[in-house]
Design an enzyme around this catalytic site. Sequence first.
Site, PDB file in Angstrom:
ATOM      1  CG  ASP A   1       8.308  -2.598  -1.481  1.00 56.96           C
ATOM      2  OD1 ASP A   1       9.088  -1.742  -1.016  1.00 56.96           O
ATOM      3  OD2 ASP A   1       7.138  -2.333  -1.825  1.00 56.96           O
TER       4      ASP A   1
ATOM      5  CD  GLU B   1      -1.219  -0.773   5.569  1.00 49.69           C
ATOM      6  OE1 GLU B   1      -2.392  -0.948   5.241  1.00 49.69           O
ATOM      7  OE2 GLU B   1      -0.355  -0.347   4.794  1.00 49.69           O
ATOM      8  CD  GLU B   2      -1.806  -7.515   5.781  1.00 49.41           C
ATOM      9  OE1 GLU B   2      -1.121  -8.483   5.403  1.00 49.41           O
ATOM     10  OE2 GLU B   2      -2.285  -6.664   5.000  1.00 49.41           O
ATOM     11  CB  SER B   3       0.541  -5.472   3.396  1.00 45.04           C
ATOM     12  OG  SER B   3       0.377  -4.119   3.772  1.00 45.04           O
TER      13      SER B   3
ATOM     14  CE  LYS C   1       1.955   6.170  -3.681  1.00 42.10           C
ATOM     15  NZ  LYS C   1       2.059   5.492  -2.391  1.00 42.10           N
TER      16      LYS C   1
ATOM     17  CB  THR D   1      -6.224  -2.580   3.585  1.00 43.11           C
ATOM     18  OG1 THR D   1      -6.376  -3.657   4.508  1.00 43.11           O
ATOM     19  CG2 THR D   1      -4.984  -2.804   2.743  1.00 43.11           C
TER      20      THR D   1
ATOM     21  NE  ARG E   1      -3.602  -8.586  -0.288  1.00 49.64           N
ATOM     22  CZ  ARG E   1      -2.711  -8.976  -1.197  1.00 49.64           C
ATOM     23  NH1 ARG E   1      -2.315 -10.233  -1.212  1.00 49.64           N
ATOM     24  NH2 ARG E   1      -2.224  -8.137  -2.082  1.00 49.64           N
TER      25      ARG E   1
ATOM     26  CE  LYS F   1       3.566  -0.375   2.374  1.00 52.34           C
ATOM     27  NZ  LYS F   1       2.667   0.216   1.388  1.00 52.34           N
TER      28      LYS F   1
ATOM     29  CB  THR G   1      -4.719  -0.673  -2.117  1.00 54.15           C
ATOM     30  OG1 THR G   1      -5.627  -1.759  -2.290  1.00 54.15           O
ATOM     31  CG2 THR G   1      -4.468  -0.480  -0.639  1.00 54.15           C
TER      32      THR G   1
ATOM     33  CG  ASP H   1       6.125   1.291   0.036  1.00 50.81           C
ATOM     34  OD1 ASP H   1       6.474   0.151  -0.330  1.00 50.81           O
ATOM     35  OD2 ASP H   1       5.107   1.873  -0.395  1.00 50.81           O
ATOM     36  NE  ARG H   2       3.979  -3.941   0.051  1.00 51.80           N
ATOM     37  CZ  ARG H   2       2.996  -4.800  -0.116  1.00 51.80           C
ATOM     38  NH1 ARG H   2       3.205  -6.087   0.078  1.00 51.80           N
ATOM     39  NH2 ARG H   2       1.807  -4.416  -0.507  1.00 51.80           N
TER      40      ARG H   2
ATOM     41  CB  SER I   1       4.253  -1.401  -4.636  1.00 47.44           C
ATOM     42  OG  SER I   1       4.627  -1.755  -3.350  1.00 47.44           O
TER      43      SER I   1
ATOM     44  NE  ARG J   1       0.581  -0.310  -6.948  1.00 43.10           N
ATOM     45  CZ  ARG J   1       0.837  -0.636  -5.701  1.00 43.10           C
ATOM     46  NH1 ARG J   1       0.681  -1.879  -5.308  1.00 43.10           N
ATOM     47  NH2 ARG J   1       1.270   0.261  -4.853  1.00 43.10           N
TER      48      ARG J   1
HETATM   49  C1  G16 Z   1      -0.287  -0.849  -0.739  1.00 46.21           C
HETATM   50  C2  G16 Z   1      -0.726   0.137   0.288  1.00 46.21           C
HETATM   51  C3  G16 Z   1      -0.723  -0.517   1.642  1.00 46.21           C
HETATM   52  C4  G16 Z   1      -1.567  -1.776   1.633  1.00 46.21           C
HETATM   53  C5  G16 Z   1      -1.048  -2.696   0.557  1.00 46.21           C
HETATM   54  C6  G16 Z   1      -1.812  -3.995   0.401  1.00 46.21           C
HETATM   55  O1  G16 Z   1       1.052  -1.187  -0.500  1.00 46.21           O
HETATM   56  O2  G16 Z   1       0.114   1.257   0.314  1.00 46.21           O
HETATM   57  O3  G16 Z   1      -1.176   0.405   2.573  1.00 46.21           O
HETATM   58  O4  G16 Z   1      -1.518  -2.424   2.853  1.00 46.21           O
HETATM   59  O5  G16 Z   1      -1.076  -2.013  -0.681  1.00 46.21           O
HETATM   60  O6  G16 Z   1      -2.921  -3.811  -0.362  1.00 46.21           O
HETATM   61  P1  G16 Z   1      -3.823  -4.972  -0.940  1.00 46.21           P
HETATM   62  O7  G16 Z   1      -4.044  -5.926   0.195  1.00 46.21           O
HETATM   63  O8  G16 Z   1      -5.049  -4.222  -1.360  1.00 46.21           O
HETATM   64  O9  G16 Z   1      -3.074  -5.637  -2.058  1.00 46.21           O
HETATM   65  P2  G16 Z   1       2.152  -1.088  -1.617  1.00 46.21           P
HETATM   66  O10 G16 Z   1       3.432  -1.459  -0.935  1.00 46.21           O
HETATM   67  O11 G16 Z   1       1.713  -2.071  -2.672  1.00 46.21           O
HETATM   68  O12 G16 Z   1       2.102   0.317  -2.098  1.00 46.21           O
END
Ligand code: G16
Length: 541
Positions: free
Chosen positions: A275, A361-363, A124, A342, A494, A374, A16, A279-280, A111, A20
């Site tokens: 986080d 985003e919900e995340s 990334k 997503t 999820r 973000k 995503t 970004d979260r 992240s 990782r």
């Molecule tokens: C990343 C992406 C987000 C995404 C999230 C969740 O976040 O940047 O846009 O919503 O992963 O992804 P998944 O549901 O596939 O685990 P981050 O904060 O991990 O970079």
Amino acid sequence: MTRHATQPIDGQKPGTSGLRKKTRVFMQPNYLENFVQSTVDAIGGLRGKTLVLGGDGRYFGREAASTILKMAAANGAARVIVGQGALLSTPAASNLIRQRQADGGIILSASHNPGGPDEDFGVKYNSANGGPAPESITSAIHKRTQEISEYHLLDAADPDLDSLGETPLGEMTVEVVDPVSAYADLMEMIFDFNALRDVFKSGFRMRMDSMCAITGPYAVEIFENRLGAPAGTVTHGTPLPDFGGMHPDPNPTWAHELMDEMMGEDAPDFGAASDGDGDRNMILGAGTYVSPSDSFAVLAANAHLVPGYKDGLKGVARSMPTSAAADRVAEALGLDCYETPTGWKFFGNLMDAGRVSLCGEESFGTGSDHVREKDGLWAVLMWLNILAARKMSVAEIMADHFARYGRNYYSRHDYEALPTEQAEAMLGDLRSRLGELKGTQVEGLTVESSDEFSYTDPVDGSVAEGQGFRILFEGGSRVVLRLSGTGTEGATLRVYLERYAPGPDGLDHDPQEALSPIIRATEALVGIRERTGREKPDVIT
Ligand code: G16
């Protein structure tokens, strides 16, 4: 000698948001080098280019930064702008790429995943617009990892990452910059810092939990130094290689210290957490938890109160599994509202084309077109600025919002580290039955439609398929299922649950109770418990 022979290594497929893996996987000979060289090759080389480089301070970040600098030099880059100590939050990196008109950047982070030798690491690539590379580039990177035969690395001592200023590395310039100041200046341009200073002067109490991750120095500079919040407002403010053993994921499960404080007696007025890479965000009031989807809707509804958005929004976008709370705001304000897969990378084109200003985003991710990632602290400042302008508590703002727009009860249930084959078989089976579900009656609900989400980017026409299963029930409830693309162990399922309550009654239920028929219907339709043997989700947000 800068050329080093290598061979393809399996599994270097960006998810995503970048690649990782377990840290020890990244530390294997040639693993990082192969992925970085593949990235360089996929973007057409580095000759004469300027890059931004930094990360969230996790274990192996410094070593990886040194290697990448030596590779950039050997690949002919002109300049790399690197955060002091190899530190940069993800939104700050995005800002630097844009502000310095760099050709792109490399961010070292996994992240919200834990850090340390036995935990996770990630790499990334972000493009010149400051945003995560689109699928066309990540696919090209993956393809290149499967055919790579050599990488370039300068034979030189490790560069000094701690002294500010410029030093040569071969023919390239390494420019070490303060990671915080440019980002803090940007925040000062968007928000009403005078009003926020007055809020703190009046005795307003805030707790910011940086979870031993990257936002600590940013949050201390912004909230304590520039806005006058009392020293100690920011907790866990020193970035540590293993995040002090914390799991730097700002949700009620992992940010439990903050949750306990905010739900306890004598709670501060406002609480927030961010986080690993900044970004979260999670938003809390005294005794109040704000779900990310609701937080995004509140920001969209109130953005005009913030100086940076006083002329209104261009439009909004949310990822498909995010609740439709923001859609109701967009409708009321006459704004376009886009639904994307997503992954923040899908918002980039919409922002670049001037179609949207705010994305969510919900995340636990919210952001705007001030950068192309973000942005956790931006979201916290949005809330602070809105609280200052409306002179209401977080709980009052939420009650007012639900009364006006109705409430989208929402929750996400995560089943972590499932055997990959088991999870894929379960969803494969659902895929084969999708066409037959319409009209099925279960737990008092009737399936209205079901599909697998695919997205056509309205700007460049690119298509992303297989982006999650949607089962919609009559009356506006739904469940969405997809596998995470950010985990490093097995598969994480999820399950996103949503039910709309128009009000005026029934707006203050516990979300798990309000969603219980949908939770039961999902079990009847998909059989998660039966097929995985798991009695309950590992994480509920
Ligand atoms: C990343 C992406 C987000 C995404 C999230 C969740 O976040 O940047 O846009 O919503 O992963 O992804 P998944 O549901 O596939 O685990 P981050 O904060 O991990 O970079």
